[in-house]
Every structure is written in structure tokens, then in C-alpha cells.
Design a protein around this motif. Structure first.
Motif, mmCIF file in Angstrom:
data_model
loop_
_atom_site.group_PDB
_atom_site.id
_atom_site.type_symbol
_atom_site.label_atom_id
_atom_site.label_comp_id
_atom_site.label_asym_id
_atom_site.label_seq_id
_atom_site.Cartn_x
_atom_site.Cartn_y
_atom_site.Cartn_z
ATOM 1 N N ARG A 230 0.842 -1.196 0.000
ATOM 2 C CA ARG A 230 0.000 0.000 0.000
ATOM 3 C C ARG A 230 0.883 1.254 0.000
ATOM 4 O O ARG A 230 2.101 1.181 0.136
ATOM 5 N N ALA A 231 0.205 2.399 -0.132
ATOM 6 C CA ALA A 231 0.931 3.671 -0.168
ATOM 7 C C ALA A 231 1.645 3.902 1.153
ATOM 8 O O ALA A 231 1.180 3.504 2.216
ATOM 9 N N ALA A 232 2.807 4.545 1.048
ATOM 10 C CA ALA A 232 3.625 4.803 2.226
ATOM 11 C C ALA A 232 3.575 6.285 2.581
ATOM 12 O O ALA A 232 3.366 7.151 1.714
ATOM 13 N N MET A 233 3.775 6.596 3.894
ATOM 14 C CA MET A 233 3.866 7.986 4.347
ATOM 15 C C MET A 233 5.209 8.548 3.893
ATOM 16 O O MET A 233 6.249 7.930 4.112
ATOM 17 N N SER A 234 5.198 9.722 3.265
ATOM 18 C CA SER A 234 6.442 10.317 2.773
ATOM 19 C C SER A 234 7.252 10.881 3.943
ATOM 20 O O SER A 234 6.704 11.180 5.019
ATOM 21 N N PRO A 235 8.568 11.042 3.752
ATOM 22 C CA PRO A 235 9.411 11.597 4.828
ATOM 23 C C PRO A 235 8.982 13.001 5.251
ATOM 24 O O PRO A 235 8.967 13.320 6.435
ATOM 25 N N LEU A 236 8.652 13.854 4.277
ATOM 26 C CA LEU A 236 8.260 15.209 4.626
ATOM 27 C C LEU A 236 6.942 15.217 5.406
ATOM 28 O O LEU A 236 6.740 16.048 6.288
ATOM 29 N N THR A 237 6.035 14.270 5.061
ATOM 30 C CA THR A 237 4.798 14.148 5.829
ATOM 31 C C THR A 237 5.101 13.813 7.284
ATOM 32 O O THR A 237 4.521 14.392 8.216
ATOM 33 N N ALA A 238 6.059 12.891 7.487
ATOM 34 C CA ALA A 238 6.424 12.523 8.851
ATOM 35 C C ALA A 238 7.031 13.708 9.599
ATOM 36 O O ALA A 238 6.708 13.955 10.773
ATOM 37 N N VAL A 239 7.903 14.472 8.913
ATOM 38 C CA VAL A 239 8.513 15.645 9.566
ATOM 39 C C VAL A 239 7.448 16.688 9.905
ATOM 40 O O VAL A 239 7.468 17.298 10.980
ATOM 41 N N THR A 240 6.498 16.881 8.995
ATOM 42 C CA THR A 240 5.436 17.855 9.256
ATOM 43 C C THR A 240 4.556 17.406 10.429
ATOM 44 O O THR A 240 4.109 18.224 11.246
ATOM 45 N N PHE A 241 4.326 16.074 10.511
ATOM 46 C CA PHE A 241 3.582 15.566 11.670
ATOM 47 C C PHE A 241 4.340 15.845 12.971
ATOM 48 O O PHE A 241 3.734 16.143 14.015
ATOM 49 N N VAL A 242 5.666 15.746 12.930
ATOM 50 C CA VAL A 242 6.467 16.066 14.125
ATOM 51 C C VAL A 242 6.247 17.523 14.523
ATOM 52 O O VAL A 242 6.085 17.849 15.709
ATOM 53 N N LEU A 243 6.211 18.420 13.509
ATOM 54 C CA LEU A 243 5.972 19.832 13.811
ATOM 55 C C LEU A 243 4.601 20.045 14.425
ATOM 56 O O LEU A 243 4.440 20.774 15.421
ATOM 57 N N ILE A 244 3.567 19.405 13.871
ATOM 58 C CA ILE A 244 2.207 19.597 14.380
ATOM 59 C C ILE A 244 2.065 18.979 15.769
ATOM 60 O O ILE A 244 1.449 19.571 16.675
ATOM 61 N N ALA A 245 2.650 17.784 15.957
ATOM 62 C CA ALA A 245 2.573 17.150 17.277
ATOM 63 C C ALA A 245 3.284 17.998 18.324
ATOM 64 O O ALA A 245 2.815 18.157 19.462
ATOM 65 N N THR A 246 4.414 18.579 17.947
ATOM 66 C CA THR A 246 5.146 19.455 18.875
ATOM 67 C C THR A 246 4.328 20.697 19.201
ATOM 68 O O THR A 246 4.247 21.123 20.360
ATOM 69 N N ALA A 247 3.718 21.274 18.180
ATOM 70 C CA ALA A 247 2.893 22.465 18.399
ATOM 71 C C ALA A 247 1.713 22.149 19.327
ATOM 72 O O ALA A 247 1.375 22.931 20.229
ATOM 73 N N LEU A 248 1.085 20.988 19.126
ATOM 74 C CA LEU A 248 -0.039 20.600 19.977
ATOM 75 C C LEU A 248 0.407 20.392 21.417
ATOM 76 O O LEU A 248 -0.253 20.835 22.367
ATOM 77 N N TRP A 249 1.539 19.735 21.579
ATOM 78 C CA TRP A 249 2.059 19.506 22.938
ATOM 79 C C TRP A 249 2.361 20.844 23.631
ATOM 80 O O TRP A 249 2.009 21.047 24.798
ATOM 81 N N LEU A 250 2.993 21.752 22.918
ATOM 82 C CA LEU A 250 3.320 23.053 23.503
ATOM 83 C C LEU A 250 2.067 23.879 23.789
ATOM 84 O O LEU A 250 2.009 24.610 24.783
ATOM 85 N N GLU A 251 1.047 23.792 22.926
ATOM 86 C CA GLU A 251 -0.205 24.510 23.180
ATOM 87 C C GLU A 251 -0.893 23.978 24.437
ATOM 88 O O GLU A 251 -1.484 24.742 25.209
ATOM 89 N N THR A 252 -0.798 22.690 24.647
ATOM 90 C CA THR A 252 -1.367 22.116 25.866
ATOM 91 C C THR A 252 -0.629 22.616 27.097
ATOM 92 O O THR A 252 -1.227 22.934 28.130
ATOM 93 N N GLU A 253 0.697 22.714 26.998
ATOM 94 C CA GLU A 253 1.501 23.185 28.125
ATOM 95 C C GLU A 253 1.291 24.674 28.384
ATOM 96 O O GLU A 253 1.392 25.134 29.519
#
Length: 677
Positions: A35-58
Motif C-alpha cells: 500500500r501507499a507509504a507515508m512520505s518523509p516530509l509528511t512525517a517531519v510535518t507531523f512532528v511539527l504539528i505534534a510538537t505544536a499541539l504539545w506546547l499549546e497544551t503546556e
């Protein structure tokens, strides 16, 4: 907590994908082989969004540096999404992530679905605390769109529909990508749980309960039924038309069952709420009765009635503790208007309960509230035959406990079989202590009042005895000696009468003057014992004469006024008001040092009032209790006997104001002619 869990999930998935690309592990890139794979840039962008969400919670408490870091990460993710979307809009794939993994990615880059979801997620993070209208948060609606897009891709994988998770000729959204988008969308919604839609879902009220019950079913039930239908059709078990029909029927049945179960749950919640409201109303009513009642005979029957009516009990019985016999005996009963419970009430009045016997004895023994589901079947309920006659079943009772110990029991009966209510029992344990404190306080106040009245009566008797001694002294020292001297003079006149007529006349005038002096002394003493003007001229004239007499003898200027006074006033009332005026003015002369006083006598339709005001030094009436002040005690007793009111206001250096009001209903009673025959 949910937002941090979503951030952690995204970081784990993104890290696994990057490892898969680094070490060429296809299973980590796509989860499903082929099946289709997640691209590297997609994974890096998810890291940015996950980090932003974690910091917004804090930073929800307002920490600005962390907030700026979160916004920077979200802005970078927004940039990636916008570049991707605009690239596809221009017809060109900008291939942002092909620089390092060109040989493995081929010619395709980030898919359009992914770019759009990046735009939505990052925009929602940037608008997380923005409010377009009161209580309307745009970020939550943006996140719902992102969740719907990612859920559509997930269902496409579940149903095996290629078009469900791909768009036209572009590569489909990878399964890890769709799952991560959905988790991040839900986690970002919960970053501010006290706002908007999330606040409704998480609320503790009935709307929140309904949302938490229906939302999971609204998502999972149709999805499961759709998958089941596809499986059956692929295996040739059902035709398309029949599959749709079965899916509709099963959906209707399941949703109906869910709605019925939810309605039953809400009904139970409503019953619990109403029961709580009735308990609070009962506790408030009991407290209000204890606050305004002045005696046990007034308070306890009202408490039985208030509890019985508010909580729908048919019969209430109060048992008081007999310390001499060491038993509980029936002190009072209350029955609902239906009259249910007469046989049980009659039997209870004839019975006493020792410790441990029956419901009252059981409560006495344990010292806590008790509940009986059905008294007819209870083995320790001697009054069961009477309860059967009355059709009574459920019962509960609570102890009445004061600071000094156990005082009694209150028990209640219902025609229904009622299950135990622990909250009710716990509440009435506290109510029983309140009632116990009231009982002991009222008894103590009554004892104190009796002692006070006994002391006042003793002092009044002593005052009467002192007055009798004074009258006896006046009779002996003044009248007695005067009569003795008169007797001696008359005897001397008899033995040696003057020869000249003018001398005899002079001696007779001397004796007449002595007689007049004795007559005046008798008149003064008689007036002190009972003012004759009161009966001859009436109350207004008697008080007016008293004011003139005191002004003449003591120099106190007294202004007397009267208004709308009836000529027909009972003797007891007239004497009461006259004596109070006499005592009040004499107190002003003796103690106030005033030069002026005012006396006002006013009649009304229902009462007569007397007001005495002096402008002297004043005094504190509370300082006279228990020492002297017999005049004030006498005034209070006179007014109390007639059912009137008396008030004394005397601030230091502010003069004294005495106000008396006697109701006319008492006057009518007093002036009524005696019955004969």
C-alpha cells in the motif's frame, strides 16, 4: 491528557516512518504491504504539528515563550501544506521531499489530501484561542473537517475501496497518514476541553451524557454495518438491494435500542436529581421550622409533616426517650390526608419499645438511621399486623441526638416497597442532630425562663411584703399615734372643759384640724393603694391629674397629650396603664435627672398605646436583670397579663422611651358581662 496522548501517537508514528525510510523498511512506512507509504516530509510535518499541539497544551495557562514556539511549529506546517496544495492547483508537484529519497519515492510527492489536512490542522492550531463570536470557536469546526477527511480515508482502507483513500490519478493517502491525521484532529479538539462543542460533550449534565452515549454509536454502528454488508456482497451472500435493506433495518433497530437505553438512563438520572431536590427541600424546611419555632409542641409536629409531605411518606411517628422507664414512648404522630396508617398509629400510641426491639429500638441501639424495605416481612417489627391492615410496607427512621445524648426517634412509613436510599439516611443522621440540639436548647431556655419567672415572682412577693410593712408603719406611726393623741386631747377636754365659750371653741377647732390631718393621711394612703380618680373620672383624667401632681410636688415639667381615647375602658386595662405611667414617671424623677417629660395616650381601632419619654441620662435595662428593677418587672408582668407589648429604649445619655401597647381584644374580653345562671 488526550491532547498529549495524540501528540505522543503522532511522534511515535512519524519516528517509525522516518526510521523505515532511513533503513529501507517498507513495513514501517506503510504498515500494510503493497500500500501507499507515508512520505518523509509528511512525517517531519507531523512532528511539527505534534510538537505544536504539545506546547499549546503546556501553554494553556498563558506562558508566552512556549506559545510562540508552538505558533512557529504550526506556521512551518502550514507553509508545507500551502505549498503542496498550490502546487497541485498549478498542475505541478513541487516534490519537496524528493531531494533525499528520490530513488525510493519516484515521481510523486505529498498527496493532495495530506496537503489540505496539513493546512486545516496547522490553521486550527494557530486559531486555537480565537473566538469569532461569543462561545463560537472556528478552530473546532476546522478540526471537524480534517477529522471527516481522515475518517473517510480510514473507511476506504477498511472497505478495501481504492477511491476511498486516493484522489483521482494521485497516489492514495497512506494508512499511517490517515490514522495520524484523525488522532491529531481529535487530540487538538481536546486541547481546550472547556470550550464549544467539546464542552458540551464532556459536560456532566444530561446533554453531555446523551452526547457521550450517542456519538460513538453514530460513528461505529454505520461503519460496522457498511463493512458487514460489503463482506456479505463480496461473498455472494446478499444482493445489493437486500444488503441495503438489511443495513437500514439493523441501523434503525440498533439506534432505537440505543435511544431507549439512553432515555432510561436519563430518566434514572432525572429521578435521582428530583430525589436530591426533595431531600434538599426537606432539609431546608426542617431548618426553617427549627429557626422560627418557639417551642417543642410547635416545632416537632411541623417537622413530621414537612418530612412526610416532601418525601411522600404516609405516616410519621415521633418516639421520645423516657429516662425513668428507659423505654421509647409515642409522643406524636402525623398522617397524610389519605388517612393511611390509622391502625399502626393507634397501636404505636399504646406501645413502648426497649432498646433493640422494633424499628425505634433498632435505631436506638445502633445510633444511626435505619431502613426497612418491607415491614410486613421484617422479623423484628412487632407492629407488622397493623401495618398489614393499613397496607404499609417501606419504612425508615433516624435518631434524634442532642449534645447530652440520645433523645428519641422519628420513623416514617409508605404504602410502597422502597429500596434503601443511603443518601437520605446520611442526610437524616445530620437532621436528627439538628433536631436534638433544638430540643435541648428549647428545654434549657424553658428551664431558664421558669427560673427567671420564679426569681421575679419571689422579688415581687418581697416587694409586696415591703410595701405592706411600709403601710403598717404609716398606720402605726402616723395614723395610730395621731388617733392616740386625739384620744388624749378629747379625754382632757372631757375632764376639764373650759369655762369660757371662746376657749371651748378654740379647743374644738384644734381637734377638728387634727381630724382633718388624719383624714388627709388616710386619703393619701388610700390613693396609693388604689387611685379613686381612675374609677370616678376615667383613665385620661387620672393620668392628667397624676402628671399635674408630680409637676407640683417635684418640679418635673410633664406634657400630657391624648387622642381618640374611648370612654369605655376595662378597669384592669385602665389600672395597668395608670400604674405603668405612675412607675415610669417616678423612675424619671428618681433616676433620670430630667427636667421635662412627655406622656402620650392614644387609642386605635384595635389597641391602646401609652408612650412616656424623658430627656434625662438614660440607663441600660439589661444591667437591671437579676439585681433590682422590680418596677420594670412589675410593668412587664402587667402588660403580659393583658397580652400586650412593652418596649424600653434607653441609650446612655439619650433619655428613656417607654412604649406600651394593649390590644382591644383583651379589653373586650375583660369588659364582657359575667355569665349568670
Amino acid at each position: 491528557m488526550m491532547s498529549r496522548a495524540a501528540s505522543g501517537f503522532a511522534l511515535v508514528v512519524s519516528g517509525s516512518v522516518l526510521l523505515g525510510w532511513q533503513f529501507d523498511l517498507p513495513i514501517l512506512r506503510s504498515i500494510l504491504p503493497g500500500r501507499a507509504a507515508m512520505s518523509p516530509l509528511t512525517a517531519v510535518t507531523f512532528v511539527l504539528i505534534a510538537t505544536a499541539l504539545w506546547l499549546e497544551t503546556e501553554s494553556s495557562g498563558g506562558h508566552r515563550p512556549i506559545r510562540w514556539l508552538a505558533r512557529a511549529a504550526a506556521s512551518l506546517a502550514l507553509l508545507v501544506g500551502l505549498v503542496t496544495v498550490f502546487g497541485y492547483d498549478l498542475g505541478e508537484n513541487l516534490s519537496l521531499d524528493q531531494s533525499r529519497f528520490l530513488d525510493r519515492l519516484g515521481t510523486d510527492g505529498i498527496e493532495p489530501h495530506t496537503g489540505l489536512c496539513f493546512v486545516l490542522l496547522s490553521a486550527a492550531l494557530l486559531l486555537l484561542d480565537s473566538e469569532s463570536r461569543p462561545r463560537v470557536w472556528p478552530a473546532q469546526f476546522i478540526l471537524l473537517i480534517s477529522a471527516v477527511i481522515s475518517l473517510t480515508s480510514l473507511l476506504g482502507y477498511a472497505y478495501g475501496a481504492e477511491a476511498g483513500y486516493g484522489l483521482a490519478r494521485y497516489i492514495p493517502v497512506a494508512l499511517p497518514t490517515a490514522a495520524t491525521f484523525f488522532v491529531l484532529s481529535v487530540g487538538t479538539l481536546w486541547a481546550r476541553p472547556g470550550r464549544g462543542l467539546v464542552a458540551v460533550v464532556t459536560a456532566d449534565d444530561q446533554g453531555g451524557v446523551l452526547a457521550r452515549r450517542l456519538l460513538p454509536a453514530a460513528i461505529l454502528v454505520p461503519a460496522f454495518l457498511g463493512w458487514l454488508r460489503l463482506v456479505a456482497e463480496h461473498r455472494g451472500l446478499l444482493s445489493t438491494e437486500l444488503g441495503i435493506a438489511i443495513m437500514v433495518v439493523v441501523s434503525a433497530v440498533l439506534l432505537t435500542a440505543l435511544i431507549v437505553a439512553t432515555c432510561q438512563s436519563l430518566h434514572r438520572v432525572d429521578l435521582i436529581r428530583k430525589a436530591g431536590e426533595r431531600r434538599l427541600a426537606t432539609q431546608y424546611a426542617t431548618t426553617a421550622i427549627l429557626g422560627r419555632a418557639s417551642s417543642l409542641s410547635e416545632a416537632l409536629p411541623q417537622i413530621l409533616e414537612a418530612i412526610g409531605k416532601n418525601l411522600d411518606w404516609s405516616l410519621a411517628i415521633h418516639w421520645s426517650f423516657d429516662a425513668e422507664q428507659h423505654v421509647l414512648q409515642c409522643a406524636d404522630t402525623w398522617m397524610a390526608p389519605s388517612g393511611t396508617g390509622q391502625a399502626l398509629a393507634d397501636q404505636s400510641r399504646r406501645m413502648t419499645f426497649p432498646n433493640g426491639v422494633g424499628l425505634p429500638g433498632r435505631i436506638w441501639s445502633s445510633g444511626r438511621s435505619a431502613w426497612i424495605v418491607d415491614v410486613v416481612r421484617d422479623t423484628n417489627f412487632p407492629r407488622a399486623p397493623s401495618a398489614t391492615v393499613d397496607g404499609l410496607h417501606g419504612a425508615f427512621g433516624f435518631p434524634v441526638v442532642g449534645p447530652s445524648g440520645f433523645l428519641g426517634v422519628m420513623e416514617f412509613f409508605s404504602t410502597e416497597i422502597r429500596e434503601p436510599d443511603d443518601a437520605l439516611l446520611e442526610m437524616f443522621d445530620a437532621v436528627g442532630r439538628q433536631i436534638g440540639q433544638f430540643i435541648e436548647r428549647t428545654i434549657a431556655q424553658a428551664e431558664l425562663e421558669r427560673a427567671r419567672r420564679a426569681a421575679e415572682a419571689g422579688r415581687l412577693l418581697q416587694a409586696q411584703e415591703n410595701e405592706a410593712r411600709r403601710i403598717a408603719r404609716e398606720l402605726h406611726d402616723d395614723l395610730g399615734q395621731g388617733l392616740a393623741l386625739l384620744t388624749v386631747k378629747m379625754d382632757l377636754l372631757r375632764q376639764k372643759p373650759p369655762e369660757a365659750a371662746d376657749q371651748l371653741g378654740a379647743r374644738m377647732q384644734e381637734l377638728l384640724a387634727h381630724v382633718r390631718h388624719l383624714s388627709s393621711s388616710v386619703h393619701d394612703l388610700s390613693h396609693q393603694l388604689h387611685p379613686s380618680k381612675l374609677e370616678q373620672l376615667g383613665l385620661v383624667a387620672a393620668i392628667g391629674g397624676l402628671c399635674r401632681e408630680l409637676t407640683h410636688h417635684h418640679g418635673l415639667k410633664i406634657e400630657f397629650t391624648h387622642d381618640q381615647m374611648s370612654a369605655a375602658i376595662s378597669p384592669d386595662t385602665a389600672l395597668c396603664l395608670y400604674r405603668i405611667a405612675q412607675e415610669g414617671l417616678q423612675n424619671a424623677i428618681k433616676h433620670s435627672g430630667a427636667q421635662q417629660a412627655e406622656v402620650a395616650l392614644n387609642g386605635a381601632a384595635d389597641a391602646i398605646s401609652l408612650r412616656i419619654v424623658d430627656h434625662g441620662r438614660g440607663f441600660d435595662p439589661r444591667q437591671l436583670h437579676g439585681r433590682s428593677g422590680l418596677g420594670l418587672v412589675s410593668m412587664r408582668e402587667r402588660v403580659r397579663f393583658l397580652g400586650g407589648e412593652i418596649a424600653i429604649d434607653s441609650p446612655p445619655s439619650g433619655g428613656t422611651r417607654l412604649y406600651v401597647r394593649v390590644p382591644l381584644r383583651e379589653i373586650v374580653r375583660e369588659t364582657a358581662p359575667p355569665r349568670t345562671g
